[in-house]
Scaffold this motif. Sequence first.
Motif, PDB file in Angstrom:
ATOM      1  N   SER A 117       3.529 -23.479   5.710  1.00 59.30           N
ATOM      2  CA  SER A 117       2.621 -24.597   5.956  1.00 59.30           C
ATOM      3  C   SER A 117       2.814 -25.647   4.871  1.00 59.30           C
ATOM      4  CB  SER A 117       1.166 -24.115   5.972  1.00 59.30           C
ATOM      5  OG  SER A 117       0.978 -23.170   7.001  1.00 59.30           O
ATOM      6  N   ASP A 137       1.517 -28.542   4.555  1.00 62.99           N
ATOM      7  CA  ASP A 137       0.307 -29.245   4.124  1.00 62.99           C
ATOM      8  C   ASP A 137      -0.452 -28.479   3.051  1.00 62.99           C
ATOM      9  OD1 ASP A 137       0.050 -27.596   6.527  1.00 62.99           O
ATOM     10  OD2 ASP A 137      -2.093 -27.937   6.288  1.00 62.99           O
ATOM     11  N   LEU A 150       1.992 -17.408   6.040  1.00 62.04           N
ATOM     12  CA  LEU A 150       1.502 -18.676   6.585  1.00 62.04           C
ATOM     13  C   LEU A 150       1.451 -19.751   5.517  1.00 62.04           C
ATOM     14  CD1 LEU A 150      -1.351 -17.374   8.915  1.00 62.04           C
ATOM     15  CD2 LEU A 150       0.907 -18.219   9.577  1.00 62.04           C
ATOM     16  N   SER A 207       8.349 -26.176  10.207  1.00 61.94           N
ATOM     17  CA  SER A 207       7.582 -26.510  11.407  1.00 61.94           C
ATOM     18  C   SER A 207       7.980 -25.601  12.564  1.00 61.94           C
ATOM     19  CB  SER A 207       7.820 -27.973  11.784  1.00 61.94           C
ATOM     20  OG  SER A 207       7.427 -28.847  10.750  1.00 61.94           O
ATOM     21  N   LEU A 223      -5.834 -18.854  12.290  1.00 57.44           N
ATOM     22  CA  LEU A 223      -4.873 -19.945  12.184  1.00 57.44           C
ATOM     23  C   LEU A 223      -5.175 -21.047  13.193  1.00 57.44           C
ATOM     24  CD1 LEU A 223      -2.246 -21.195  11.110  1.00 57.44           C
ATOM     25  CD2 LEU A 223      -1.013 -19.826  12.797  1.00 57.44           C
ATOM     26  N   CYS A 227       1.202 -31.074  13.281  1.00 55.49           N
ATOM     27  CA  CYS A 227       0.845 -29.712  13.687  1.00 55.49           C
ATOM     28  C   CYS A 227      -0.540 -29.303  13.206  1.00 55.49           C
ATOM     29  CB  CYS A 227       1.882 -28.724  13.168  1.00 55.49           C
ATOM     30  SG  CYS A 227       3.571 -29.105  13.689  1.00 55.49           S
ATOM     31  N   SER A 228      -0.882 -29.667  11.991  1.00 53.98           N
ATOM     32  CA  SER A 228      -2.157 -29.235  11.434  1.00 53.98           C
ATOM     33  C   SER A 228      -3.133 -30.372  11.252  1.00 53.98           C
ATOM     34  CB  SER A 228      -1.929 -28.556  10.071  1.00 53.98           C
ATOM     35  OG  SER A 228      -1.412 -29.489   9.150  1.00 53.98           O
ATOM     36  N   ARG A 260       6.791 -22.015  11.918  1.00 55.56           N
ATOM     37  CA  ARG A 260       5.363 -21.852  12.188  1.00 55.56           C
ATOM     38  C   ARG A 260       5.102 -21.726  13.693  1.00 55.56           C
ATOM     39  NH1 ARG A 260       3.852 -25.591   9.029  1.00 55.56           N
ATOM     40  NH2 ARG A 260       3.768 -27.279  10.559  1.00 55.56           N
ATOM     41  N   THR A 273      -6.321 -25.058  12.419  1.00 50.47           N
ATOM     42  CA  THR A 273      -5.542 -26.210  12.874  1.00 50.47           C
ATOM     43  C   THR A 273      -6.253 -26.945  14.009  1.00 50.47           C
ATOM     44  OG1 THR A 273      -4.269 -24.788  14.376  1.00 50.47           O
ATOM     45  CG2 THR A 273      -3.372 -25.152  12.175  1.00 50.47           C
TER      46      THR A 273
END
Length: 306
Positions: free
Chosen positions: A171, A173, A167, A124, A16, A112-113, A127, A20
């Motif tokens: 997430s 995105d 995940l 968010s 992870l 974040c990513s 995560r 990111t």
Amino acid sequence: MIPLLSDLAPLVCGVLLALTGAAKLFGRRTAQLAADTVLIRVLDDGRRATLALRTVGGVELVLAAALLAVPTGSVPGLAAAVPGLATAVLGLGFTGYLAYARATAPESSCGCSARSEGPIGVRSFTRAGLVVAGGLVAATADTAWWSTLTGRPAASTVLLLAAAALLLAVSSDLDHLWLMPLRRARLRVFGSPLPSAGGERVPVDATVQLLERSVAWETARPVVRSALLDHWDDDGWRVLRYAGTYADAHGSRPVSVLFALDITADITSAPHPAIRVSLVDEETEEILPAEALAPPPRRTPLPMAT
């Protein structure tokens, strides 16, 4: 199950953070995304905000390498726990950053990513919490993750698939990989979007009216090719979906044009709303760059007759 979880936690957290971190450090859109985060307000400079985001990405990559490479079980206890504890501290830092951004600039992007421009919401914080929990669990690992994979392959595969699904769900995105196709399938099956819940939310018509009077609509209107096709509510935002056509050097292709607005805003409460616009390729589900969305030309006002 608990020993299995702790032994595989370094692998999950490492992968992870590698994904990111690489996106932040090497991503071509990092500067663009940094300008939409609260970092631009804190640092008061786009270059410094971009440097800060890339630095965080570098830290994530270093931690990912440590989590994936430290041979847990052959290293003294405290030394083996350092990567996991450092990951938990990083997760706490993420949580604090998100809380500050949510309190001071709720319209800002998470960053974040470095792949998504979505707003800061429950996912968010979830995560970030998972990073904290994953780091703490990884710090308790007794066996190297590769030894666990080879020693218990079936159970390890099930656990890794469950972690990947979790995940994926938190997430935003990655929504274009699974959530948007599900919503389109729902639209095909039921013929119309599900009604929105009540509360302080304004009617969808009020959101559409607000959108169509905004600069964002004027900017995206050359791309839009339909009326409203779908809408849904997510973490305080209402997303409106239209069909459109995106033109680039390779020709034209169909896209979904997504507008995200405050779920409580209407023309009277927010005459100049913050609106996010995204273009998603209908065939590949790829999020396209927004170069096609040019600001509308300024109109020269005509003189008033006297």
